[in-house]
Design an enzyme around this catalytic site. Structure first.
Site, PDB file in Angstrom:
ATOM      1  N   HIS A 163       0.835  -1.220   0.000  1.00  0.00           N
ATOM      2  CA  HIS A 163       0.000   0.000   0.000  1.00  0.00           C
ATOM      3  C   HIS A 163       0.868   1.268   0.000  1.00  0.00           C
ATOM      4  O   HIS A 163       0.432   2.304   0.487  1.00  0.00           O
ATOM      5  CB  HIS A 163      -0.948   0.034   1.202  1.00  0.00           C
ATOM      6  CG  HIS A 163      -1.621  -1.270   1.470  1.00  0.00           C
ATOM      7  ND1 HIS A 163      -2.797  -1.644   0.864  1.00  0.00           N
ATOM      8  CD2 HIS A 163      -1.257  -2.319   2.247  1.00  0.00           C
ATOM      9  CE1 HIS A 163      -3.155  -2.855   1.277  1.00  0.00           C
ATOM     10  NE2 HIS A 163      -2.230  -3.296   2.112  1.00  0.00           N
ATOM     11  N   SER A 284      13.969  21.591 -16.900  1.00  0.00           N
ATOM     12  CA  SER A 284      12.785  22.385 -17.163  1.00  0.00           C
ATOM     13  C   SER A 284      13.229  23.709 -17.751  1.00  0.00           C
ATOM     14  O   SER A 284      14.267  24.244 -17.358  1.00  0.00           O
ATOM     15  CB  SER A 284      12.021  22.617 -15.865  1.00  0.00           C
ATOM     16  OG  SER A 284      11.235  23.786 -15.965  1.00  0.00           O
ATOM     17  N   LYS A 290      15.285  21.766 -11.758  1.00  0.00           N
ATOM     18  CA  LYS A 290      14.631  20.495 -12.049  1.00  0.00           C
ATOM     19  C   LYS A 290      15.505  19.508 -12.807  1.00  0.00           C
ATOM     20  O   LYS A 290      16.271  19.868 -13.686  1.00  0.00           O
ATOM     21  CB  LYS A 290      13.363  20.735 -12.875  1.00  0.00           C
ATOM     22  CG  LYS A 290      12.298  21.474 -12.119  1.00  0.00           C
ATOM     23  CD  LYS A 290      11.509  20.562 -11.219  1.00  0.00           C
ATOM     24  CE  LYS A 290      10.682  19.672 -12.066  1.00  0.00           C
ATOM     25  NZ  LYS A 290       9.301  19.572 -11.695  1.00  0.00           N
ATOM     26  N   GLU A 297       8.973   8.067 -17.340  1.00  0.00           N
ATOM     27  CA  GLU A 297       7.620   8.608 -17.495  1.00  0.00           C
ATOM     28  C   GLU A 297       7.065   8.310 -18.889  1.00  0.00           C
ATOM     29  O   GLU A 297       5.914   7.911 -19.048  1.00  0.00           O
ATOM     30  CB  GLU A 297       7.613  10.121 -17.262  1.00  0.00           C
ATOM     31  CG  GLU A 297       7.804  10.499 -15.800  1.00  0.00           C
ATOM     32  CD  GLU A 297       7.961  12.008 -15.627  1.00  0.00           C
ATOM     33  OE1 GLU A 297       7.180  12.768 -16.218  1.00  0.00           O
ATOM     34  OE2 GLU A 297       8.877  12.421 -14.901  1.00  0.00           O
TER      35      GLU A 297
END
Ligand code: ARG
Length: 464
Positions: A163, A284, A290, A297
């Site tokens: 979980h 970024s 970043k 992804e």
């Protein structure tokens, strides 16, 4: 014959009284994408021609002419000189037309005892077989990359999650080995699927077989097929082999996607278990700080596309009566894109996984903070005679107390632990350490580092 008739280029235009509209031509043509099958189409044609000659259906001269013409066409295609014509609809008719230009009547005899229906089914199977072989190799490379990191980190302790909550400490190597198992089953699935791909449709002709005395077994042997498709209607119409491949491919991507999700979480600065080499990340344009895990992804995103292709093909097939229908021309783009997506994804993942930078201290800290050895304390009490349910209850109360104090179980003094269970003695602290916990799960499939090393050795043997 009218002028209009004389100008016709279609192989089948004899029965038509007007040319096909330009719009329809563009709508029905597949040469824009099926030219990718060209070399496999030529291979199939050469085996077919050799059989036609062996069965007395074309002369030795015709066979020699076909072989000569096909050799030249292969060169033209490989060198990018071949002129593909939309007017000629698909890869098969483009090649046949060029062959006839080069060698005359022998080229026109090639299509004896054959239809594009059994031809295209043969081409796809030949092509897909090669792709499966390449993908199995790439899956092995990804597994090898995982194995090398797992081996370096058999003793590295991280929190195991259920979980997404800290559950029990585990070896990071053990965690990676879970993916080795997944990818190993994926390779098995592809290999199983290959056996059903590897059957010869040729000889089925349009749908019913052919009246010529052909030898299908000879063609099957020449092309390396394990045997022939045993029903002509089935041979030209079903694409279950492609669907099965896409199902196996969707599972590969699903596994890649799960791994991607973990990489993204692990790399988040909040977690910080790993870092990915800069060459697999991007920055970024507005936030200078970043470093984004774009590759995992994107892989997670591309999984949806491959699953979509599986659904496309299932849907393509479900309404088709026997035998061949033009619907089947729509099988190629989803299939090609599935193969391309897998090929690129596996290649990049093998490299990226090998480059993962692991932060053992961050993993250890997270495991130490989450009461991850609570189960070990319960097991300790069971070994001292308490029923497991009572032990569970006592430990739960101890955890609540430790949480109130803001410390781990192993930081509570013996006396306060004994308030929850008088059976606890000072040997308890060995059971509460992360190493003690991980090392005690010492059976096949368990997370003890010695078991992880044994699993790595077994996987290495399996991969050969
Ligand atoms: N381009 C077609 C396909 O991909 C080849 C078979 C065409 N057969 C036909 N009868 N029109 O399926």
């Amino acid at each position: 014959m009218t002028d209009q008739f004389a100008k016709k280029t279609e192989a089948w235009s004899g029965r038509f009284s007007e040319p096909v509209s330009e719009l329809v031509k563009r709508y029905t043509a597949s040469v824009g994408f099926d030219q990718r099958l060209a070399l496999h189409d030529i291979r199939g044609s050469l085996a077919h021609a050799a059989m036609l000659h062996a069965c007395g259906l074309i002369s030795a001269d015709d066979l020699a002419a076909i072989e000569r013409g096909m050799a030249q066409i292969r060169d033209e295609i490989e060198q990018g000189r071949f002129v593909w014509q939309l007017d000629l609809e698909d890869v098969h008719l483009n090649i046949e037309k060029r062959l006839t230009e080069l060698v005359g009547d022998a080229g026109k005899r090639l299509h004896t005892a054959r239809s594009r229906n059994d031809q295209v089914a043969t081409d796809i199977r030949l092509w897909l077989r090669d792709q499966i072989d390449a993908l199995v190799v790439l899956l092995a490379e990804l597994q090898r990359a995982l194995l090398s990191v797992a081996e370096r980190h058999a003793d590295t302790i991280m929190p195991g999650f259920t979980h997404l909550q800290v559950a029990q400490p585990i070896s990071f190597g053990h965690h990676l080995m879970a993916y080795v198992e997944m990818f190993s089953r994926d390779a098995q699935r592809l290999t199983d699927c290959r056996a059903r791909v590897n059957r010869l449709p040729l000889g089925a002709a349009a749908l019913a077989g052919t009246s010529y005395p052909i030898d299908r077994e000879q063609v099957a042997r020449a092309l390396g097929f394990d045997g022939v498709c045993e029903n002509s209607l089935d041979a030209v119409s079903d694409r279950d082999f492609a669907i099965e491949f896409c199902a196996a491919a969707a599972l590969v991507m699903t596994h890649v996607s799960r791994l991607s999700e973990e990489l993204v979480i692990w790399m988040s600065p909040r977690v910080g278990f790993i870092d990915l080499p800069d060459r697999f990340c991007t920055g970024s344009s507005i936030m200078p700080q970043k470093k984004n895990p774009d590759v995992p992804e994107l892989a997670r995103g591309k999984t949806g596309r491959v699953t979509g292709h599986l659904v496309s093909l299932l849907t393509l097939m479900k309404g088709q009566p026997l035998a061949y229908n033009k619907d089947n021309q729509e099988d190629k783009e989803p299939l090609f894109d599935t193969v391309d997506t897998l090929e690129q994804t596996l290649r990049i993942f093998a490299e990226m996984v090998a480059g993962i930078e692991v932060r053992p201290e961050r993993m250890r800290q997270a495991a130490a903070e989450g009461f991850s050895t609570a189960t070990d304390l319960a097991d300790y009490l069971v070994r001292r005679g308490l029923p497991f349910r009572d032990a569970h209850e006592a430990v739960a109360r101890a955890v609540r107390h430790a949480a109130d104090q803001g410390v781990d179980l192993s930081a509570l003094p013996l006396a306060s632990l004994q308030r929850f269970a008088p059976e606890i003695a000072d040997d308890v602290f060995a059971a509460l350490t992360l190493e003690g916990s991980v090392g005690s799960r010492n059976h096949i499939g368990g997370t003890a580092p010695v078991q992880v090393r044994a699993a790595i050795a077994r996987a290495r043997t399996r991969l050969g």
